[in-house]
Write a protein that holds these residues in place. Structure first.
Motif, PDB file in Angstrom:
ATOM      1  N   THR A 229       0.811  -1.222   0.000  1.00  0.00           N
ATOM      2  CA  THR A 229       0.000   0.000   0.000  1.00  0.00           C
ATOM      3  C   THR A 229       0.841   1.268   0.000  1.00  0.00           C
ATOM      4  O   THR A 229       0.307   2.356  -0.220  1.00  0.00           O
ATOM      5  N   GLY A 230       2.143   1.132   0.274  1.00  0.00           N
ATOM      6  CA  GLY A 230       2.990   2.308   0.395  1.00  0.00           C
ATOM      7  C   GLY A 230       2.969   2.903   1.781  1.00  0.00           C
ATOM      8  O   GLY A 230       3.752   3.802   2.103  1.00  0.00           O
ATOM      9  N   ALA A 231       2.088   2.397   2.652  1.00  0.00           N
ATOM     10  CA  ALA A 231       2.017   2.863   4.036  1.00  0.00           C
ATOM     11  C   ALA A 231       2.943   2.023   4.906  1.00  0.00           C
ATOM     12  O   ALA A 231       3.685   1.169   4.432  1.00  0.00           O
ATOM     13  N   ASP A 232       2.867   2.257   6.226  1.00  0.00           N
ATOM     14  CA  ASP A 232       3.725   1.523   7.154  1.00  0.00           C
ATOM     15  C   ASP A 232       3.388   0.039   7.176  1.00  0.00           C
ATOM     16  O   ASP A 232       4.260  -0.798   7.377  1.00  0.00           O
TER      17      ASP A 232
END
Length: 364
Positions: free
Chosen positions: A222-225
């Motif tokens: 997702t590109g998140a943490d």
């Protein structure tokens, strides 16, 4: 018996277990012909899969003795004597000295795909209910022992059972699906199919067949943490990977299974991992309609290792403790009662297991 109309006889026989039907083939030639008829086999399987007809479901355990067939509904009803039954090696594996231990790679309509340990090239398709088995051709690709996904499903458009296998390559610490192949039981051959797009990593290697598709657990970048926990699927008839569907909550650990006509997810939840939950859905799509079936305090369960096979029963949840040798747990959340079942295992305490449906499906 000839005075009874055929449709009444068929209606009665399709409600009976496989073991009884195999014996009834000896009653007379008309019954043998009827029970062997492909249309009867399909009707018998349809009855077994209708609604919550879970009396036809069994847990197949790849321990030593090689397999035990566990009737967990009998155990739920207090019948511990008939709960566990030892099974012999499938005939297709007998005489193979190299077949030292069994791994389960998939299950569909009573058929089970087993392999010799980690060697996924050594493939046997087996119906534990009828004892029929067949050794299959090896896939053409070079599947690495440490990385592969597998699955067994049914293509209703051409009445064919298909096996799926794909290599995984560990790039940047993730498992990406590479060079998937499909085996057709009808044509007795393997063929290469299109792979899945990048950005999906695997969590579980053995697929679950439901609603015409094979399903695996994974993560989507997702590109998140944190990556998104998802289910990704392969349409068995179209032989194409489909889009991902998010899990109902962010599970710390999760297992996919089938109960009746529902797809199920079992696992511990973040953030404190103090609850074990079971979620089900009878619909599937981008926005799947999940329903929480059980939420149980984790300390009520005898789990020193996360179970790798679970299913819903008439009275609760069945859990297979792969890290606690030979221990199966039946937990009734209403009565808050636990029953433990033991199966023999004279080899490695870690073993495979799978829930399958009793059926008359033939490999011919």
């Amino acid at each position: 018996m000839s005075k009874f109309p055929r449709d009444i006889i068929v209606d009665i026989l399709t409600c009976l277990p496989v073991r009884s039907l195999i014996r009834f083939k000896c009653v007379c030639k008309p019954w043998k012909s009827l029970i062997s008829d492909p249309q009867f086999v399909k009707l018998h399987l349809k009855r077994a899969n209708e609604g919550n007809n879970i009396n036809r479901r069994r847990l197949l355990v790849a321990a030593e003795p090689l397999y035990s067939c566990v009737d967990f509904e009998a155990a739920s009803d207090g019948d511990g004597v008939n709960a566990v039954m030892e099974l012999p090696y499938p005939s297709a594996a007998r005489g193979a000295e190299s077949f030292s231990s069994a791994s389960i790679r998939g299950s569909c309509d009573g058929l089970v795909w087993i392999s010799n340990g980690d060697d996924v090239h050594d493939i046997i398709l087996w119906n534990p209910s009828t004892r029929e088995s067949k050794k299959l051709l090896k896939p053409s690709s070079s599947v690495q022992k440490a990385g592969f996904l597998t699955g067994l499903g049914y293509d209703s458009t051409i009445d064919d059972y298909k096996l799926v296998i794909a290599c995984l390559t560990t790039a940047n610490g993730s498992n990406q699906i590479m060079a998937p192949e499909v085996f057709s039981l009808k044509t007795n051959s393997w063929r290469r199919i299109q792979g899945i797009r990048s950005g999906i990593t695997l969590e579980g290697y053995a697929g679950v067949f439901w609603n015409g598709a094979l399903h695996w657990l994974g993560k989507q970048e997702t590109g998140a943490d944190h990556d998104l926990d998802v289910i990704f699927s392969l349409n068995v008839a179209q032989e194409k990977f489909m889009g991902c569907v998010p899990l109902p909550k962010h599970f710390c650990t999760a297992v996919l299974s089938i109960s009746g006509n529902c797809l199920c997810i079992f696992g511990k939840l973040h953030p404190d991992e103090s609850y074990f939950e079971a979620w089900v859905t009878s619909e599937y799509g981008v926005k799947t309609a999940w329903r929480r079936r059980y939420s149980i305090l984790f300390d009520r369960l005898y789990m020193d290792y996360f179970s790798a096979e679970m299913c819903l029963t008439k009275k609760g949840v069945l859990m297979d403790h792969h890290g606690c040798p030979g221990t199966l747990q039946l937990y009734d959340p209403v009565e808050d009662v636990t029953k433990l079942l033991r199966v023999k295992n004279n080899r490695d305490p870690m073993y495979d297991s799978v829930v399958h449906t009793e059926s008359l499906v033939s490999l011919r």
